[in-house]
Motif scaffolding. Structure first.
Motif, short mmCIF file in Angstrom:
data_model
loop_
_atom_site.label_atom_id
_atom_site.label_comp_id
_atom_site.label_asym_id
_atom_site.label_seq_id
_atom_site.Cartn_x
_atom_site.Cartn_y
_atom_site.Cartn_z
N SER A 168 0.89 -1.15 0.03
CA SER A 168 -0.13 0.00 0.17
C SER A 168 0.96 1.15 -0.02
CB SER A 168 -1.04 0.06 1.18
OG SER A 168 -1.78 -1.00 1.20
N GLY A 169 0.60 2.34 -0.76
CA GLY A 169 1.29 3.21 -0.92
C GLY A 169 1.36 4.09 -2.28
N THR A 170 2.20 4.92 -2.50
CA THR A 170 2.40 5.39 -3.75
C THR A 170 3.88 4.97 -4.37
OG1 THR A 170 1.29 7.42 -3.55
CG2 THR A 170 2.58 7.52 -5.41
N TRP A 171 4.03 4.29 -5.56
CA TRP A 171 5.16 3.89 -6.05
C TRP A 171 5.42 4.53 -7.42
CZ3 TRP A 171 7.99 -0.09 -3.40
CH2 TRP A 171 7.34 -0.63 -2.28
N GLU A 172 6.67 5.14 -7.37
CA GLU A 172 7.00 5.80 -8.39
C GLU A 172 7.86 4.97 -9.50
OE1 GLU A 172 8.53 10.26 -10.00
OE2 GLU A 172 9.39 9.30 -8.03
N LEU A 173 7.41 4.83 -10.91
CA LEU A 173 8.09 4.02 -11.91
C LEU A 173 9.50 4.69 -11.98
CD1 LEU A 173 7.92 1.90 -13.94
CD2 LEU A 173 6.91 3.44 -15.44
N ILE A 174 10.60 3.98 -12.04
CA ILE A 174 11.74 4.62 -12.59
C ILE A 174 12.50 3.73 -13.62
CG2 ILE A 174 11.99 5.30 -10.17
CD1 ILE A 174 14.17 3.09 -9.64
N GLU A 175 12.00 2.57 -13.89
CA GLU A 175 12.71 1.64 -15.18
C GLU A 175 11.82 1.02 -15.41
OE1 GLU A 175 16.37 -1.22 -15.47
OE2 GLU A 175 16.29 0.11 -13.85
N SER A 176 11.89 0.53 -16.91
CA SER A 176 11.03 -0.62 -17.56
C SER A 176 12.20 -1.02 -18.59
CB SER A 176 9.71 -0.20 -18.16
OG SER A 176 9.85 0.81 -19.08
N ASN A 177 11.70 -2.36 -19.10
CA ASN A 177 12.45 -2.90 -20.19
C ASN A 177 11.86 -3.15 -21.42
OD1 ASN A 177 11.01 -5.25 -19.58
ND2 ASN A 177 12.87 -6.36 -19.30
N SER A 178 10.83 -2.69 -21.70
CA SER A 178 10.08 -2.93 -22.97
C SER A 178 9.46 -1.69 -23.71
CB SER A 178 8.81 -3.84 -22.48
OG SER A 178 8.38 -4.48 -23.85
N PRO A 179 10.44 -0.78 -24.28
CA PRO A 179 11.88 -1.10 -24.37
C PRO A 179 12.62 -0.44 -23.18
CG PRO A 179 11.05 1.10 -25.43
CD PRO A 179 9.87 0.14 -25.04
N LYS A 180 13.66 -0.71 -22.81
CA LYS A 180 14.47 -0.13 -21.90
C LYS A 180 14.54 1.39 -21.74
CE LYS A 180 17.93 -0.63 -18.56
NZ LYS A 180 17.62 -1.35 -17.33
N THR A 181 13.75 1.91 -20.65
CA THR A 181 13.48 3.31 -20.45
C THR A 181 13.80 3.61 -18.99
OG1 THR A 181 11.59 3.06 -21.90
CG2 THR A 181 11.61 4.81 -20.56
N MET A 182 14.46 4.66 -18.86
CA MET A 182 14.78 5.08 -17.55
C MET A 182 13.73 6.38 -17.39
SD MET A 182 16.84 3.50 -16.28
CE MET A 182 17.45 3.85 -14.77
N TYR A 183 12.93 6.50 -16.31
CA TYR A 183 12.06 7.74 -16.06
C TYR A 183 12.56 8.54 -14.95
CZ TYR A 183 8.96 4.41 -18.46
OH TYR A 183 8.24 3.52 -19.33
N ALA A 184 12.51 9.83 -15.35
CA ALA A 184 12.76 10.89 -14.53
C ALA A 184 12.03 10.89 -13.18
CB ALA A 184 12.65 12.18 -14.98
N GLN A 185 12.43 11.17 -11.97
CA GLN A 185 11.63 10.95 -10.73
C GLN A 185 10.93 12.44 -10.75
OE1 GLN A 185 14.29 10.76 -7.36
NE2 GLN A 185 14.14 8.45 -7.74
N GLY A 186 9.68 12.32 -10.27
CA GLY A 186 8.65 13.44 -10.50
C GLY A 186 7.96 13.69 -11.70
N ALA A 187 8.00 12.97 -12.48
CA ALA A 187 7.44 13.12 -13.85
C ALA A 187 5.73 12.58 -13.92
CB ALA A 187 8.07 12.32 -15.06
N GLY A 188 5.31 12.06 -12.69
CA GLY A 188 4.07 11.64 -12.77
C GLY A 188 3.86 10.16 -13.13
N ASN A 189 4.94 9.41 -13.10
CA ASN A 189 4.85 8.00 -13.52
C ASN A 189 4.61 7.36 -12.36
OD1 ASN A 189 5.17 8.37 -16.53
ND2 ASN A 189 7.10 9.09 -15.99
N LYS A 190 3.66 7.14 -11.76
CA LYS A 190 3.25 6.14 -10.49
C LYS A 190 2.08 5.47 -10.68
CE LYS A 190 1.08 10.31 -8.90
NZ LYS A 190 0.98 11.43 -8.25
N THR A 191 2.06 4.47 -9.63
CA THR A 191 1.14 3.64 -9.10
C THR A 191 0.65 3.53 -7.55
OG1 THR A 191 1.67 2.04 -10.89
CG2 THR A 191 0.27 1.29 -9.37
N ILE A 192 -0.67 3.74 -7.52
CA ILE A 192 -1.11 3.84 -6.14
C ILE A 192 -1.77 2.92 -5.71
CG2 ILE A 192 -2.29 5.33 -4.55
CD1 ILE A 192 -1.92 7.66 -6.19
N PHE A 193 -1.24 1.88 -4.58
CA PHE A 193 -1.77 0.94 -4.13
C PHE A 193 -2.72 0.84 -2.68
CE2 PHE A 193 1.37 -0.94 -6.90
CZ PHE A 193 0.85 -2.00 -7.41
#
Length: 126
Positions: A30-55
């Motif tokens: 539970s809480g807010t998790w910020e996406l920082i990396e994915s591999n399809s395709p390999k992507t690094m995400y800037a922190q604070g860019a609004g890419n998040k999942t809230i559980f």
């Protein structure tokens, strides 16, 4: 009679301990998790860019660039905690079966399929 009371007391302690352990695990997700990396395709995400999942304890909301892109319920099955404290198991998000693991403030979700996808999150809020 004393044995019966002792057995009932032990059983109630066991039930409470199991319930507390299960709730603690859900609270780890539970809480807010910020996406920082994915591999399809390999992507690094800037922190604070609004890419998040809230559980919450039973649902999630997935945002990309602060826009809601997915939401629904989730279920966790076959979870366990290893000797290093890593909690892992299966998670179904809107019936999409995935594998997850939580290490301290890092969450990884692996979604098998035609293209295997891995997403790495860091916890930013409880």
């Amino acid at each position: 009679m004393k044995k019966m009371i002792l057995i009932l007391l032990m059983a109630s302690i066991f039930v409470v301990a199991c319930k507390k352990n299960s709730e603690e695990k859900l609270n780890r997700l539970s809480g807010t998790w910020e996406l920082i990396e994915s591999n399809s395709p390999k992507t690094m995400y800037a922190q604070g860019a609004g890419n998040k999942t809230i559980f919450t304890t039973s649902s999630y909301k997935d945002y990309r660039q602060n826009k809601l892109v997915d939401s629904g319920s989730y279920a966790i099955t076959n979870s366990s905690t290893d000797s290093l404290g890593q909690w892992n198991g299966n998670i179904s998000m809107n019936t999409l079966p995935c594998y997850f693991y939580v290490r301290k403030d890092t969450l990884e979700i692996d979604a098998p399929g035609i293209i295997f996808t891995n997403a790495v999150y860091i916890k930013i809020d409880d």
